[in-house]
Design a protein around this motif. Sequence first.
Motif, PDB file in Angstrom:
ATOM      1  N   SER A   1       0.929  -1.263  -0.090  1.00  0.00           N
ATOM      2  CA  SER A   1      -0.065   0.014   0.037  1.00  0.00           C
ATOM      3  C   SER A   1       0.889   1.220  -0.055  1.00  0.00           C
ATOM      4  CB  SER A   1      -0.713   0.078   1.187  1.00  0.00           C
ATOM      5  OG  SER A   1      -0.178   0.336   2.481  1.00  0.00           O
TER       6      SER A   1
ATOM      7  N   CYS B   1      -2.839   6.260  -2.875  1.00  0.00           N
ATOM      8  CA  CYS B   1      -3.395   5.304  -3.054  1.00  0.00           C
ATOM      9  C   CYS B   1      -4.961   6.073  -2.600  1.00  0.00           C
ATOM     10  CB  CYS B   1      -3.799   4.102  -2.452  1.00  0.00           C
ATOM     11  SG  CYS B   1      -3.746   2.574  -3.213  1.00  0.00           S
TER      12      CYS B   1
ATOM     13  N   VAL C   1     -10.123   2.447  -4.612  1.00  0.00           N
ATOM     14  CA  VAL C   1     -10.710   1.758  -3.281  1.00  0.00           C
ATOM     15  C   VAL C   1     -11.845   2.567  -2.778  1.00  0.00           C
ATOM     16  CG1 VAL C   1      -8.242   1.207  -2.693  1.00  0.00           C
ATOM     17  CG2 VAL C   1      -9.194   3.465  -2.140  1.00  0.00           C
TER      18      VAL C   1
ATOM     19  N   TYR D   1     -13.224   2.244   0.839  1.00  0.00           N
ATOM     20  CA  TYR D   1     -12.060   2.617   1.772  1.00  0.00           C
ATOM     21  C   TYR D   1     -12.507   4.169   2.437  1.00  0.00           C
ATOM     22  CZ  TYR D   1      -7.997   4.129   4.323  1.00  0.00           C
ATOM     23  OH  TYR D   1      -7.116   4.554   5.001  1.00  0.00           O
TER      24      TYR D   1
ATOM     25  N   SER E   1      -3.811  -0.711   4.570  1.00  0.00           N
ATOM     26  CA  SER E   1      -3.128  -1.980   4.369  1.00  0.00           C
ATOM     27  C   SER E   1      -3.854  -2.869   5.215  1.00  0.00           C
ATOM     28  CB  SER E   1      -1.975  -1.923   4.951  1.00  0.00           C
ATOM     29  OG  SER E   1      -1.839  -1.407   6.349  1.00  0.00           O
TER      30      SER E   1
ATOM     31  N   ILE F   1      -7.141  -3.329   2.828  1.00  0.00           N
ATOM     32  CA  ILE F   1      -6.866  -4.255   1.620  1.00  0.00           C
ATOM     33  C   ILE F   1      -7.074  -5.800   1.879  1.00  0.00           C
ATOM     34  CG2 ILE F   1      -4.906  -5.158   0.459  1.00  0.00           C
ATOM     35  CD1 ILE F   1      -6.187  -2.810  -1.228  1.00  0.00           C
TER      36      ILE F   1
ATOM     37  N   GLY G   1      -9.145  -7.827  -1.000  1.00  0.00           N
ATOM     38  CA  GLY G   1      -8.298  -8.058  -2.126  1.00  0.00           C
ATOM     39  C   GLY G   1      -8.340  -8.168  -3.594  1.00  0.00           C
TER      40      GLY G   1
ATOM     41  N   TRP H   1      -6.745   0.250  -7.858  1.00  0.00           N
ATOM     42  CA  TRP H   1      -7.093  -1.107  -7.114  1.00  0.00           C
ATOM     43  C   TRP H   1      -7.795  -1.934  -8.315  1.00  0.00           C
ATOM     44  CZ3 TRP H   1     -11.678  -3.642  -6.623  1.00  0.00           C
ATOM     45  CH2 TRP H   1     -11.790  -4.795  -5.891  1.00  0.00           C
TER      46      TRP H   1
END
Length: 237
Positions: free
Chosen positions: A2, A6, A48, A81, A89, A92, A96, A126
């Motif tokens: 990460s 992001c 994300v 997110y 992190s 994620i 995934g 992502w």
Amino acid sequence: MSGPQCCENPPTLNPSSGSGQVQEFGGLSSYISGPSDSNAAVILISDVYGYDAPNLRKLADKVAAAGFYTVVPDFLHGDPYVPDTKPISDWIKDHGPDQGFENAKPVIEALKSKGITKIGAAGFCWGAKVVVELAKYAYIQAGVLLHPSFVSVEDIQGVKVPLSILGAEIDKMSPPELVKQFEAALNAKPELDCFVKIFPGVSHGWTVRYKDENAEEVKCAQEAHKDLLDWFAKHLK
């Protein structure tokens, strides 16, 4: 796995944005736009921040206006997110890209059941990793990666369909040096059409996280959108 880039410039999510409609498709809540009788479809796979991002839906409507049945599935299952709530992190671990890849398969089957014969996918950050996985197994006919995250040279070496990569000059997730390695890996497969471009002066996420009031950001995003549309027009029509 990460980096803070992001998470920069989070969009203001709006579940009612866009001129399409939200409905269940392939088992997922999805934003859908475009002609239902088209034989070509494009799946847009979010970053994300998920499928409620207004700029992503605006792009979906643009792709739809070009004649593609366009689907933006909620691969994050209503749990995008949220900055400052937990480290990216940790998020994620529960979201995934491998899960996105598995969730994409029933979406593709649902498109085929509608009589759609050509399917492309574009992934942002992502979502780019999900598109690469789809391209490795030829679940799609063409792919576009926009400021990809979590993608390796080995991933690119495994791609089996025409691929376009649109990168940013200012990008810690996929810096220009890495994007150039991606390009070399694609050029080593002359049987595959590819298009790679690094946009100067822009940062990771620019194609869907631009600010409407920033004319330069909008201009760069629109240039990338045109490249995306040209790629799908070339390979899906």
